[in-house]
Design a protein around this motif. Structure first.
Motif, PDB file in Angstrom:
ATOM      1  N   LEU A  92      50.804 113.547  40.444  1.00  0.00           N
ATOM      2  CA  LEU A  92      51.691 114.069  41.480  1.00  0.00           C
ATOM      3  C   LEU A  92      52.445 112.958  42.206  1.00  0.00           C
ATOM      4  N   GLY A  93      51.895 111.754  42.181  1.00  0.00           N
ATOM      5  CA  GLY A  93      52.552 110.639  42.846  1.00  0.00           C
ATOM      6  C   GLY A  93      51.976 109.326  42.369  1.00  0.00           C
ATOM      7  N   ARG A  94      52.821 108.324  42.289  1.00  0.00           N
ATOM      8  CA  ARG A  94      52.363 106.992  41.899  1.00  0.00           C
ATOM      9  C   ARG A  94      53.285 105.984  42.550  1.00  0.00           C
ATOM     10  N   ALA A  95      52.725 104.954  43.174  1.00  0.00           N
ATOM     11  CA  ALA A  95      53.565 103.997  43.890  1.00  0.00           C
ATOM     12  C   ALA A  95      52.864 102.663  44.030  1.00  0.00           C
ATOM     13  N   TYR A  96      53.638 101.624  44.286  1.00  0.00           N
ATOM     14  CA  TYR A  96      53.094 100.330  44.655  1.00  0.00           C
ATOM     15  C   TYR A  96      53.683  99.905  45.995  1.00  0.00           C
ATOM     16  N   THR A  97      53.193  98.862  46.545  1.00  0.00           N
ATOM     17  CA  THR A  97      53.644  98.399  47.848  1.00  0.00           C
ATOM     18  C   THR A  97      55.123  98.029  47.807  1.00  0.00           C
ATOM     19  N   SER A  98      55.815  98.258  48.920  1.00  0.00           N
ATOM     20  CA  SER A  98      57.272  98.085  48.889  1.00  0.00           C
ATOM     21  C   SER A  98      57.861  97.577  50.203  1.00  0.00           C
ATOM     22  N   GLU A  99      57.078  96.918  51.000  1.00  0.00           N
ATOM     23  CA  GLU A  99      57.601  96.485  52.300  1.00  0.00           C
ATOM     24  C   GLU A  99      58.717  95.458  52.164  1.00  0.00           C
ATOM     25  N   ARG A 100      58.570  94.530  51.267  1.00  0.00           N
ATOM     26  CA  ARG A 100      59.624  93.535  51.085  1.00  0.00           C
ATOM     27  C   ARG A 100      60.901  94.186  50.587  1.00  0.00           C
ATOM     28  N   ALA A 101      60.774  95.097  49.638  1.00  0.00           N
ATOM     29  CA  ALA A 101      61.953  95.728  49.051  1.00  0.00           C
ATOM     30  C   ALA A 101      62.662  96.641  50.043  1.00  0.00           C
ATOM     31  N   LEU A 102      61.883  97.386  50.818  1.00  0.00           N
ATOM     32  CA  LEU A 102      62.470  98.372  51.721  1.00  0.00           C
ATOM     33  C   LEU A 102      62.733  97.821  53.112  1.00  0.00           C
ATOM     34  N   GLY A 103      62.143  96.674  53.441  1.00  0.00           N
ATOM     35  CA  GLY A 103      62.391  96.075  54.740  1.00  0.00           C
ATOM     36  C   GLY A 103      61.798  96.860  55.889  1.00  0.00           C
TER      37      GLY A 103
END
Length: 227
Positions: A92-103
């Motif tokens: 149903l969902g899959r993700a990795y960390t994204s703070e650098r990419a999304l700011g």
């Protein structure tokens, strides 16, 4: 783990909502019908940080999937924290960390994967239990999101006492007026050695600073691995 200076994103921004699929129909959805929970207009963002077409996911594959997602995050320059959410063998969902990419900071990987799952399921719920695997112990925010979604089981690779999710889940007492708001069963140490190896790589590659110091301290904690 405090957010200050943290480079791991574990959540997603708000997205428009379309027609919601019934859980029984989820297996037949095509890639284009899956909510793009990592959609961002920020330059340099990797649109591959989203679930592929929904597919069967045995429990062992669920755990492996979170490690693979974490590896993708590491390759993208993030902290290696990945998560997968499934129900009835369907991702149903899959993700990795994204703070650098999304700011942004409220973008934890497990929160983002849970948001994808919420958008896929809508207000309807099937009979299959919802499960999540993540490479780091959930923080209080992500644990709360898991409880709201109704996640029954959480498997995490590495302990993070400052995040506190496991301790709160263990002490949680479900209120009789809200029996649906229950803490999931938490299982620690799942594929822990692989998660440690990813963090070791991060420590070698990351520039000096608070996040590298935090990651070094994190991998200094040792316990048995659950296969």
């Amino acid at each position: 783990m405090p957010h200050a200076g943290r480079a791991d994103g574990r959540g997603a921004g708000r997205r428009g909502r379309g027609a919601r699929p019934c859980p029984a129909d989820l297996a037949g959805l095509h890639r284009a019908q899956i909510p793009a929970a990592h959609t961002s207009r920020k330059a340099g963002y990797n649109p591959g940080n989203r679930p592929p077409a929904l597919r069967t996911q045995p429990k062992s594959g669920l755990r492996l999937g979170s490690t693979r997602s974490a590896g993708q995050g590491l390759a993208a320059g993030e902290l290696p924290i990945g998560a997968v959410v499934e129900a009835g063998g369907v991702v149903l969902g899959r993700a990795y960390t994204s703070e650098r990419a999304l700011g942004r900071r409220i973008v934890h990987g497990d929160l983002l994967a849970l948001t994808q799952a919420d958008e896929a399921l809508g207000s309807r719920r099937g009979t299959a239990p919802i499960r999540m695997a993540v490479t780091l112990e959930p923080c209080l925010m992500c644990l709360g999101a898991a409880m709201v979604l109704g996640v029954a089981e959480v498997y995490y690779a590495h302990e993070s006492p400052p995040d506190g999710g496991a301790g709160v889940a263990a002490a949680w007492r479900t209120h009789p007026e809200a029996p649906w708001f229950a803490a999931p069963v938490m299982t620690a140490g799942v594929r822990r050695d692989e998660a440690v190896a990813l963090f070791e790589t991060y420590v070698r590659q990351a520039p000096p600073g608070g996040m590298r110091d935090w990651a070094r301290a994190l991998i200094g904690r040792r316990s048995g691995d659950v296969i």
